[in-house]
Design an enzyme around this catalytic site. Structure first.
Site, PDB file in Angstrom:
ATOM      1  N   LYS A 187       5.272  13.538  32.380  1.00  0.00           N
ATOM      2  CA  LYS A 187       3.951  14.201  32.345  1.00  0.00           C
ATOM      3  C   LYS A 187       3.600  14.779  33.711  1.00  0.00           C
ATOM      4  O   LYS A 187       3.188  15.934  33.826  1.00  0.00           O
ATOM      5  CB  LYS A 187       2.860  13.203  31.921  1.00  0.00           C
ATOM      6  CG  LYS A 187       3.031  12.663  30.521  1.00  0.00           C
ATOM      7  CD  LYS A 187       1.895  11.729  30.142  1.00  0.00           C
ATOM      8  CE  LYS A 187       1.861  10.453  30.961  1.00  0.00           C
ATOM      9  NZ  LYS A 187       3.037   9.582  30.821  1.00  0.00           N
ATOM     10  N   THR A 188       3.765  13.952  34.739  1.00  0.00           N
ATOM     11  CA  THR A 188       3.417  14.422  36.078  1.00  0.00           C
ATOM     12  C   THR A 188       4.360  15.558  36.479  1.00  0.00           C
ATOM     13  O   THR A 188       3.947  16.544  37.086  1.00  0.00           O
ATOM     14  CB  THR A 188       3.504  13.258  37.083  1.00  0.00           C
ATOM     15  OG1 THR A 188       2.631  12.227  36.622  1.00  0.00           O
ATOM     16  CG2 THR A 188       3.065  13.686  38.468  1.00  0.00           C
ATOM     17  N   ASP A 239      -4.174  14.855  35.811  1.00  0.00           N
ATOM     18  CA  ASP A 239      -3.156  13.831  35.558  1.00  0.00           C
ATOM     19  C   ASP A 239      -3.871  12.514  35.231  1.00  0.00           C
ATOM     20  O   ASP A 239      -5.013  12.320  35.605  1.00  0.00           O
ATOM     21  CB  ASP A 239      -2.282  13.666  36.818  1.00  0.00           C
ATOM     22  CG  ASP A 239      -0.960  12.968  36.507  1.00  0.00           C
ATOM     23  OD1 ASP A 239      -0.700  12.658  35.328  1.00  0.00           O
ATOM     24  OD2 ASP A 239      -0.177  12.742  37.452  1.00  0.00           O
ATOM     25  N   GLU A 240      -3.194  11.609  34.567  1.00  0.00           N
ATOM     26  CA  GLU A 240      -3.757  10.291  34.223  1.00  0.00           C
ATOM     27  C   GLU A 240      -5.112  10.452  33.525  1.00  0.00           C
ATOM     28  O   GLU A 240      -6.085   9.770  33.861  1.00  0.00           O
ATOM     29  CB  GLU A 240      -3.920   9.431  35.493  1.00  0.00           C
ATOM     30  CG  GLU A 240      -2.672   9.311  36.346  1.00  0.00           C
ATOM     31  CD  GLU A 240      -1.703   8.242  35.869  1.00  0.00           C
ATOM     32  OE1 GLU A 240      -1.976   7.618  34.828  1.00  0.00           O
ATOM     33  OE2 GLU A 240      -0.665   8.060  36.526  1.00  0.00           O
ATOM     34  N   GLN A 269      -1.766   3.447  28.886  1.00  0.00           N
ATOM     35  CA  GLN A 269      -1.864   3.114  30.311  1.00  0.00           C
ATOM     36  C   GLN A 269      -3.291   3.169  30.829  1.00  0.00           C
ATOM     37  O   GLN A 269      -3.526   3.261  32.028  1.00  0.00           O
ATOM     38  CB  GLN A 269      -0.988   4.059  31.134  1.00  0.00           C
ATOM     39  CG  GLN A 269       0.484   3.870  30.864  1.00  0.00           C
ATOM     40  CD  GLN A 269       1.330   4.727  31.791  1.00  0.00           C
ATOM     41  OE1 GLN A 269       1.368   4.511  32.991  1.00  0.00           O
ATOM     42  NE2 GLN A 269       1.987   5.720  31.236  1.00  0.00           N
ATOM     43  N   ARG A 311       7.175   0.754  35.568  1.00  0.00           N
ATOM     44  CA  ARG A 311       7.427   1.295  36.913  1.00  0.00           C
ATOM     45  C   ARG A 311       8.893   1.137  37.281  1.00  0.00           C
ATOM     46  O   ARG A 311       9.394   1.745  38.213  1.00  0.00           O
ATOM     47  CB  ARG A 311       6.598   0.565  37.998  1.00  0.00           C
ATOM     48  CG  ARG A 311       5.090   0.652  37.884  1.00  0.00           C
ATOM     49  CD  ARG A 311       4.592   2.036  37.695  1.00  0.00           C
ATOM     50  NE  ARG A 311       4.354   2.306  36.280  1.00  0.00           N
ATOM     51  CZ  ARG A 311       4.257   3.533  35.773  1.00  0.00           C
ATOM     52  NH1 ARG A 311       4.400   4.575  36.544  1.00  0.00           N
ATOM     53  NH2 ARG A 311       4.036   3.718  34.487  1.00  0.00           N
TER      54      ARG A 311
HETATM   55  P1  ATP Z   1       3.763   7.869  34.107  1.00  0.00           P
HETATM   56  O1  ATP Z   1       3.266   7.716  32.713  1.00  0.00           O
HETATM   57  O2  ATP Z   1       4.276   6.582  34.642  1.00  0.00           O
HETATM   58  O3  ATP Z   1       2.802   8.565  34.993  1.00  0.00           O
HETATM   59  P2  ATP Z   1       5.131  10.387  33.806  1.00  0.00           P
HETATM   60  O4  ATP Z   1       5.086  10.680  32.354  1.00  0.00           O
HETATM   61  O5  ATP Z   1       4.180  11.073  34.666  1.00  0.00           O
HETATM   62  O6  ATP Z   1       5.078   8.808  34.004  1.00  0.00           O
HETATM   63  P3  ATP Z   1       7.111  11.382  35.637  1.00  0.00           P
HETATM   64  O7  ATP Z   1       6.757  10.529  36.794  1.00  0.00           O
HETATM   65  O8  ATP Z   1       6.730  12.809  35.647  1.00  0.00           O
HETATM   66  O9  ATP Z   1       6.609  10.674  34.284  1.00  0.00           O
HETATM   67  O10 ATP Z   1       8.668  11.309  35.377  1.00  0.00           O
HETATM   68  C1  ATP Z   1       9.381  10.072  35.339  1.00  0.00           C
HETATM   69  C2  ATP Z   1      10.779  10.240  35.895  1.00  0.00           C
HETATM   70  O11 ATP Z   1      11.582  10.977  35.001  1.00  0.00           O
HETATM   71  C3  ATP Z   1      10.794  11.005  37.197  1.00  0.00           C
HETATM   72  O12 ATP Z   1      11.764  10.445  38.047  1.00  0.00           O
HETATM   73  C4  ATP Z   1      11.178  12.410  36.752  1.00  0.00           C
HETATM   74  O13 ATP Z   1      11.796  13.124  37.798  1.00  0.00           O
HETATM   75  C5  ATP Z   1      12.144  12.136  35.616  1.00  0.00           C
HETATM   76  N1  ATP Z   1      12.202  13.224  34.601  1.00  0.00           N
HETATM   77  C6  ATP Z   1      11.168  13.768  33.930  1.00  0.00           C
HETATM   78  N2  ATP Z   1      11.577  14.725  33.080  1.00  0.00           N
HETATM   79  C7  ATP Z   1      12.925  14.788  33.201  1.00  0.00           C
HETATM   80  C8  ATP Z   1      13.950  15.593  32.572  1.00  0.00           C
HETATM   81  N3  ATP Z   1      13.679  16.502  31.644  1.00  0.00           N
HETATM   82  N4  ATP Z   1      15.217  15.363  32.955  1.00  0.00           N
HETATM   83  C9  ATP Z   1      15.514  14.429  33.899  1.00  0.00           C
HETATM   84  N5  ATP Z   1      14.619  13.650  34.516  1.00  0.00           N
HETATM   85  C10 ATP Z   1      13.326  13.825  34.171  1.00  0.00           C
HETATM   86 MG    MG Z   2       2.634  10.367  35.888  1.00  0.00          MG
END
Ligand code: ATP
Ligand code: MG
Length: 662
Positions: free
Chosen positions: A33-34, A220-221, A251, A613
C-alpha cells in the site's frame, strides 16, 4: 520520466495509474500500500501535476521521511524544482496555522505545549474550579478532553456528552482549560487539528486557498484517521475529490485515541463512485509468519474479511519461547542477537525488539548495553524528557517568544543566577493579575525596591541576555547551531550539570545529551531551506511525540531497534522479537480489565501489526514470572499465543506439558 511500473503487480499498477477521483486501496499488511502511494506520487508528477500540488499525509514523522526518501529515489534526486508535500496531519496543520491562526484570535507565534506544560495547566485549571485530584487527576482530565477534541466536540457540547462524574468534571474544566491556553497564546496537540478545522469552517477564503493549493491528496494508514482528521480531508478535497486513501482495517490500533475504522469501511458511502482496489499478495513476510498472523486476526469479529497470500516461502517456523523470568528473557534474547551479529555477521539493523508497554524496554536496554550491542530506543519521549533538553528547549522558547512565561519561569534561575523563587513568583503574580508583561513588571518591582539589589541586577542582566539572543537568532538563523553552542556557554550550563550530578561519569553523560541537542540543531539546519528558530521549535514539538530529533540519522545507523508495537506500524525488519507475550501486557491490563470485545480486538490487531513487521524470522517470548508492584508473581501466557498456533502445534504442546506433569 514515468516511473517504472514493471515492479508492480496488476492491481497495484491499476491503483498507481488511477490518477483522478476518489480511490480506496483496502488491503492487508505488507501488500504494498505504501509502495503504491509512493509510486503514484511519481506517476502524478510525470503526468504533469505540479509536485507541490500533491499532498501525501502519513501517520508518523518517520513514515513521512521514508516516503520522501523513496520519492526522491524514484524521481531522481534534485532535478525537480518543487517537491510534493509529505507530512503528518499535525505538521500540515502547524504549517496552515502559522500563516492564518491570527484570524482565530491567536498570535502567529503560538506555542505548542508539550505534555509537561499541559499537565501543569490542567492542574491549575482544576485548582481554579476547586476540583481535587481525588475526584479527577490532571492526566485523566487531559485524556478525556483529548477524546472530545479528537471527535471535534467543543467545550459547549462536552457536558451533554459526559457519561460519568469524572467526565462531567472534565467538561467543566474543558472551557477554562481552553481559555487558559488561548490567553497564553498556546495550543495543545489536539488543538492543531481542531483549530485548523475551525479555520476552514469559519473562513471560507482560507479553505479556498488550501483547496487550490492541493490538487491531489493521498493518505496512508487511513484506518487510523479520527473524526476531526476526516473533516479536514473532506474539506480539502471537497471540490475536486482527488483523494486516494490506503489502509487496512485489521491494523486499526488507535481507537483509544478516537480513530474510527468506519471511515475506511464506509469510504464508498462518503465518496460515491470511489474506485476500490484490493491487494492480496503480501511481499513482506514468509508463509509461516503470515499464517500465524492470519490465524490470529481471524478471531476478530468486526472486520472486513480479506485474502492475504504469502509470496515468500521459508523453512523457518515462527518460534515460541518461554523463560523463567523477565531478566532471563532479556538476557537470552540479547545473547541470541549478539550471537547472530558477532558470529554470523548479520547487521544489527536487521533486528527489532517489539514490546507493548513503556516499562518493558528498560531491562532490554541495560542488557544490550551490558553485552555491548548498539541499539536505538525509538518512540519514547526520553530524549525530550531529559532535564538538560527541557532546559535548553525552554531557553530557546523564551528567546523565540518573550511572552512565553511558562518557559521563562523554568529557566529563570537555571543555572542559579540569584533570582530566587519568591522573587519570580512575586513578579509573575503581579503580571498575571494586571495582564501585563513579565519584564515590565519586573523592572517596576525592582525600581520600587521590592526585590533585593542583587536580584534586581540579576534580572536585568538575564533580560538583556535573552534579548541579545532573540536578535541574534533572527539575524542569523543559518548559524543557529553556533549560536546555541554560544548560548550554552554564556549561561554556564556546565555549572548546572555539576550541581545536579556530583559524579563525574554522570556529568559526562549529561554533557553528551547537551552535545546531542546541538547536533539536532545542526541536523535541522542541514535539512531546512529557510531555517528559523520558530520552525525548529515546531519540529521538536511535533517530533517529540513519536521521534527523536535525529531519528532519521539513527534509523540509518547500524543498531538494534527497540520500539513499541504502536510505533512499529508501517515498518519492516528481517528479524523480529516480540517480547512479554503475556496476559496483562498483550493484551494490555487496561483492556483485560475492561473486558469488552472491542478492547480485546484492538489488542489483537496490535499483535497482528507486530507479527506482520517480520520479514524472515519471528520469535515470540514470554516470562513465566515477573516482578510487578514490588513482588514476583507468576504470569499467564497471552491468549493470543493460543489463538495463533496451528492445531498440530497446540496438540504437540499439550502432549509435552502432559509429559512434564507425569
Ligand atoms: P503495511 O500494511 O505494514 O503498512 P504496506 O501494505 O504499506 O504494509 P509496503 O510497506 O508498501 O506494504 O510493502 C511491503 C514490502 O513489500 C516492501 O518491502 C515493498 O518493497 C515490497 N513490495 C511491495 N510490492 C511489491 C511487488 N509488487 N513486488 C515486490 N516487492 C513488493
Ligand atoms: Mg504501509
Amino acid at each position: 520520466m514515468f516511473p517504472d511500473l514493471r515492479s508492480l503487480n496488476p492491481p497495484q499498477r491499476e491503483a498507481v495509474q488511477h490518477l483522478h477521483g476518489p480511490m480506496l486501496v483496502l488491503a492487508g499488511a505488507g501488500t504494498g500500500k505504501t509502495r503504491v502511494i509512493t509510486i503514484r506520487m511519481a506517476q502524478l508528477i510525470a503526468s504533469g501535476v505540479a509536485p507541490d500540488r500533491i499532498l501525501s499525509v502519513t501517520f508518523t514523522n518517520k513514515a513521512a521521511k521514508e516516503m520522501g526518501e523513496r520519492t526522491r529515489q524514484i524521481l531522481g534526486g534534485g532535478k525537480l524544482k518543487a517537491r510534493p508535500w509529505i507530512s503528518t496531519f499535525h505538521a500540515l496543520c502547524v504549517q496552515i496555522l502559522r500563516s492564518d491562526i491570527e484570524r482565530l484570535g491567536y498570535p502567529r507565534k503560538f506555542t505548542i505545549l508539550d505534555r509537561g506544560d499541559q499537565e501543569s495547566i490542567a492542574r491549575g485549571t482544576l485548582r481554579d474550579i476547586r476540583v481535587t485530584e481525588k475526584s479527577l487527576k490532571p492526566g485523566d482530565m487531559l485524556s478525556i478532553i483529548s477524546g472530545w477534541k479528537s471527535a471535534g466536540l467543543p467545550p459547549g457540547e462536552a457536558a451533554a456528552a459526559a457519561a460519568d462524574d469524572k467526565q462531567y468534571l472534565a467538561a467543566m474544566a474543558y472551557r477554562k482549560y481552553q481559555q487558559k491556553l488561548k490567553a497564553t497564546g498556546s495550543v495543545d496537540f489536539d488543538d492543531l487539528l481542531l483549530l485548523t478545522a475551525e479555520l476552514f469552517e469559519e473562513h471560507p477564503d482560507i479553505l479556498d486557498k488550501h483547496q487550490q493549493r492541493f490538487s491531489h491528496v493521498q493518505i496512508d494508514e487511513y484506518q487510523d484517521t479520527n473524526g476531526i482528521q476526516f473533516r479536514l480531508i473532506e474539506a480539502l478535497v471537497a471540490k475536486h475529490k482527488n483523494l486516494c486513501v490506503v489502509g487496512d482495517d485489521d491494523q486499526s490500533i488507535y481507537g483509544w485515541r478516537g480513530a474510527d475504522v468506519a471511515h475506511i469501511l464506509n469510504f464508498g458511502r462518503y465518496f460515491p463512485g470511489a474506485k476500490i482496489v484490493r491487494l492480496e499478495d503480501n511481499y513482506r513476510c514468509t508463509d509461516h509468519i503470515l499464517e500465524c498472523a492470519n490465524r490470529l486476526v481471524r478471531h476478530n469479529r468486526g472486520r472486513h474479511g480479506k485474502v492475504l497470500r504469502a509470496s515468500k516461502k521459508s523453512a523457518h517456523e515462527v518460534r515460541f519461547v518461554k523463560y523463567d523470568d523477565e531478566n532471563l528473557e532479556a538476557e537470552k534474547t540479547v545473547f541470541e542477537i549478539r550471537f547472530y551479529i558477532q558470529k554470523k555477521g548479520i547487521p544489527a539493523r536487521d533486528f527489532a525488539i517489539l514490546f507493548r508497554t513503556n516499562e518493558q524496554p528498560r531491562i532490554f536496554e541495560s542488557e544490550l548495553r551490558r553485552q555491548g550491542i548498539p541499539y536505538t530506543l525509538i518512540g519514547s519521549q526520553s530524549f525530550f524528557d531529559r532535564k538538560e533538553i527541557k532546559d535548553l528547549m525552554c531557553y530557546l522558547k523564551a528567546i523565540d517568544r518573550p511572552t512565553d512565561e511558562a518557559s521563562l519561569l523554568r529557566i529563570i534561575n537555571v543555572p542559579p543566577r540569584g533570582i530566587g523563587d519568591s522573587t519570580s513568583s512575586k513578579i509573575l503574580e503581579k503580571a498575571t493579575r494586571d495582564g501585563r508583561d513579565f519584564w515590565v513588571v519586573a523592572r517596576e518591582t525592582a525600581a520600587q525596591g521590592e526585590v533585593s539589589k542583587k536580584a534586581a541586577a540579576a534580572l536585568d542582566e538575564f533580560h538583556r541576555l535573552l534579548q541579545t539572543y532573540t536578535r541574534r537568532f533572527e539575524e542569523n538563523a543559518r548559524q543557529m547551531d553556533v549560536i546555541v553552542r554560544e548560548l550554552i556557554e554564556a549561561i554556564h550550563y556546565d555549572r548546572e550539570i555539576e550541581k545536579q550530578y556530583p559524579d563525574p561519569q554522570a556529568q559526562l553523560m549529561r554533557q553528551g545529551f547537551v552535545d546531542e541537542f546541538v547536533d539536532a540543531v545542526a541536523g535541522y539546519l542541514e535539512k531546512s531551506s529557510d531555517p528559523t528558530l520558530t520552525d525548529f521549535l515546531d519540529g521538536c514539538a511535533l517530533n517529540g511525540r513519536d521521534d527523536e530529533p535525529d531519528k532519521e540519522k539513527q534509523a540509518a545507523e547500524d543498531a538494534v531497534k527497540l520500539m513499541t508495537l504502536h510505533s512499529a506500524k508501517g515498518l519492516e525488519f528481517p528479524r523480529v522479537y516480540m517480547v512479554g507475550m503475556e496476559e496483562n501486557i498483550l493484551p494490555h491490563k487496561r483492556s483485560v480489565d475492561a473486558d469488552t470485545a472491542q478492547a480485546i480486538e484492538e489488542e489483537r490487531r496490535l499483535c497482528y501489526v507486530g507479527i506482520t513487521r517480520a520479514q524472515e524470522f519471528l520469535t515470540m517470548s514470554r516470562a513465566e514470572s515477573r516482578i510487578k508492584w514490588g513482588s514476583r508473581r507468576p504470569t499467564v501466557p497471552s491468549r493470543f499465543l493460543r489463538e495463533m498456533r496451528s492445531d498440530e502445534a497446540l496438540e504437540a504442546e499439550e502432549a509435552e506439558e502432559a509429559g512434564e506433569n507425569e
